[in-house]
Design a protein around this motif. Structure first.
Motif, short mmCIF file in Angstrom:
data_model
loop_
_atom_site.label_atom_id
_atom_site.label_comp_id
_atom_site.label_asym_id
_atom_site.label_seq_id
_atom_site.Cartn_x
_atom_site.Cartn_y
_atom_site.Cartn_z
N GLY A 1 0.83 -1.21 0.00
CA GLY A 1 0.00 0.00 0.00
C GLY A 1 0.85 1.24 0.00
N ASP A 2 0.51 2.17 0.88
CA ASP A 2 1.20 3.45 0.96
C ASP A 2 2.46 3.35 1.80
N LEU A 3 3.43 4.19 1.49
CA LEU A 3 4.65 4.28 2.29
C LEU A 3 4.33 5.11 3.53
N ASP A 4 3.86 4.41 4.57
CA ASP A 4 3.45 5.09 5.79
C ASP A 4 4.27 4.65 7.01
N GLY A 5 5.36 3.92 6.76
CA GLY A 5 6.21 3.47 7.86
C GLY A 5 5.84 2.11 8.39
N ASP A 6 4.83 1.47 7.80
CA ASP A 6 4.43 0.13 8.21
C ASP A 6 5.08 -0.86 7.24
N PHE A 7 6.25 -1.39 7.61
CA PHE A 7 7.03 -2.25 6.73
C PHE A 7 6.79 -3.72 7.04
N PHE A 8 6.75 -4.55 5.99
CA PHE A 8 6.71 -5.98 6.26
C PHE A 8 8.12 -6.57 6.22
N SER A 9 9.08 -5.83 5.68
CA SER A 9 10.48 -6.23 5.80
C SER A 9 11.36 -4.99 5.73
N ALA A 10 12.43 -5.03 6.46
CA ALA A 10 13.45 -3.98 6.42
C ALA A 10 14.74 -4.60 6.92
N GLU A 11 15.83 -4.20 6.31
CA GLU A 11 17.12 -4.70 6.76
C GLU A 11 18.22 -3.69 6.49
N ILE A 12 19.30 -3.85 7.23
CA ILE A 12 20.47 -3.02 7.07
C ILE A 12 21.67 -3.96 7.11
N ASP A 13 22.64 -3.71 6.24
CA ASP A 13 23.86 -4.50 6.33
C ASP A 13 25.06 -3.69 5.89
N VAL A 14 26.22 -4.13 6.39
CA VAL A 14 27.50 -3.50 6.09
C VAL A 14 28.52 -4.61 5.87
N PRO A 15 29.12 -4.69 4.70
CA PRO A 15 30.15 -5.72 4.47
C PRO A 15 31.38 -5.49 5.36
N ILE A 16 31.93 -6.57 5.83
CA ILE A 16 33.20 -6.53 6.57
C ILE A 16 34.27 -6.88 5.54
N LEU A 17 35.10 -5.93 5.19
CA LEU A 17 36.07 -6.13 4.12
C LEU A 17 37.17 -7.10 4.54
N GLU A 18 37.75 -7.71 3.54
CA GLU A 18 38.90 -8.60 3.71
C GLU A 18 38.63 -9.73 4.69
N THR A 19 37.45 -10.35 4.58
CA THR A 19 37.14 -11.52 5.39
C THR A 19 36.92 -12.71 4.47
N ASP A 20 37.27 -13.89 4.95
CA ASP A 20 37.07 -15.11 4.20
C ASP A 20 36.59 -16.18 5.18
N PRO A 21 35.36 -16.67 5.09
CA PRO A 21 34.41 -16.33 4.04
C PRO A 21 33.90 -14.89 4.21
N TYR A 22 33.32 -14.37 3.14
CA TYR A 22 32.82 -13.01 3.09
C TYR A 22 31.77 -12.81 4.19
N ARG A 23 31.97 -11.82 5.04
CA ARG A 23 31.09 -11.59 6.18
C ARG A 23 30.47 -10.20 6.11
N ILE A 24 29.32 -10.06 6.77
CA ILE A 24 28.62 -8.78 6.87
C ILE A 24 28.13 -8.59 8.30
N TYR A 25 27.87 -7.34 8.67
CA TYR A 25 27.07 -7.03 9.85
C TYR A 25 25.66 -6.82 9.32
N ARG A 26 24.66 -7.43 9.97
CA ARG A 26 23.30 -7.40 9.44
C ARG A 26 22.27 -7.39 10.56
N ALA A 27 21.14 -6.73 10.29
CA ALA A 27 19.97 -6.78 11.18
C ALA A 27 18.73 -6.55 10.33
N ASP A 28 17.61 -7.10 10.78
CA ASP A 28 16.33 -6.86 10.12
C ASP A 28 15.26 -6.66 11.18
N LEU A 29 14.02 -6.55 10.76
CA LEU A 29 12.94 -6.28 11.72
C LEU A 29 12.83 -7.38 12.78
N ASP A 30 13.17 -8.62 12.42
CA ASP A 30 13.15 -9.71 13.40
C ASP A 30 14.22 -9.54 14.47
#
Length: 164
Positions: free
Chosen positions: A77-106
């Motif tokens: 529907g409308d962009l009113d701040g009611d999200f069914f999913s949202a996430e944020i992530d930031v890659p951690i460089l020079e890692t093996d295996p490739y890693r990220i910092y991550r969070a979502d609504l859960d």
């Protein structure tokens, strides 16, 4: 009179993303308790009628061994701040295996939209994102070290082009 001028300036500051004609924007706040200023990576950021993706970059992220921070959300529907999913992530460089910092609504990620408007194929959006991101493998999102976290508290405003 001074109170009216201060209030008017506040409203103009909130409306700034609406007045911008070009894609762009910025975020500021803290990552891991340290002040940071980020710029919107316009070539990677976009929106559809039910989602947005904003990529932020700054030399200060690279200095911390991190890549570009991404913030995305989906809604019905409308962009009113009611999200069914949202996430944020930031890659951690020079890692093996490739890693990220991550969070979502859960993970108790908080995403608040303070203003949003569509104008001429652009989405002007402003808000705040706050949460604690956890380090994990990029593939399969496995997390061998749940204590490796990164706190994020950012206020942002962006003007995004529509995904073509």
């Amino acid at each position: 009179m001074l109170r009216i001028a201060i209030t008017a300036c506040g409203f103009l500051a909130l409306a700034a993303p609406v007045l911008a004609a070009e894609p762009g924007g910025a975020a500021s706040g803290t990552i891991a308790g340290e002040e940071i200023e980020l710029s919107v990576w316009t070539e990677q950021s976009d929106f559809t009628s039910s989602s947005f993706s904003i990529y932020f970059w700054a030399p200060a992220l690279r200095e911390r061994g991190l890549g570009s921070l991404s913030l995305g959300a989906e809604w019905l529907g409308d962009l009113d701040g009611d999200f069914f999913s949202a996430e944020i992530d930031v890659p951690i460089l020079e890692t093996d295996p490739y890693r990220i910092y991550r969070a979502d609504l859960d993970d108790e990620l908080s995403l608040t939209i303070t203003s949003a408007s569509y104008q001429g194929g652009m989405l002007a959006i402003a808000g705040q994102v706050e949460g604690v991101l956890t380090s994990m493998d990029r593939m399969a999102l496995r997390n061998p070290d749940p204590d490796d976290t990164l706190s994020v508290n950012l206020t942002f405003e962006a003007v995004l082009s529509e995904l073509q």
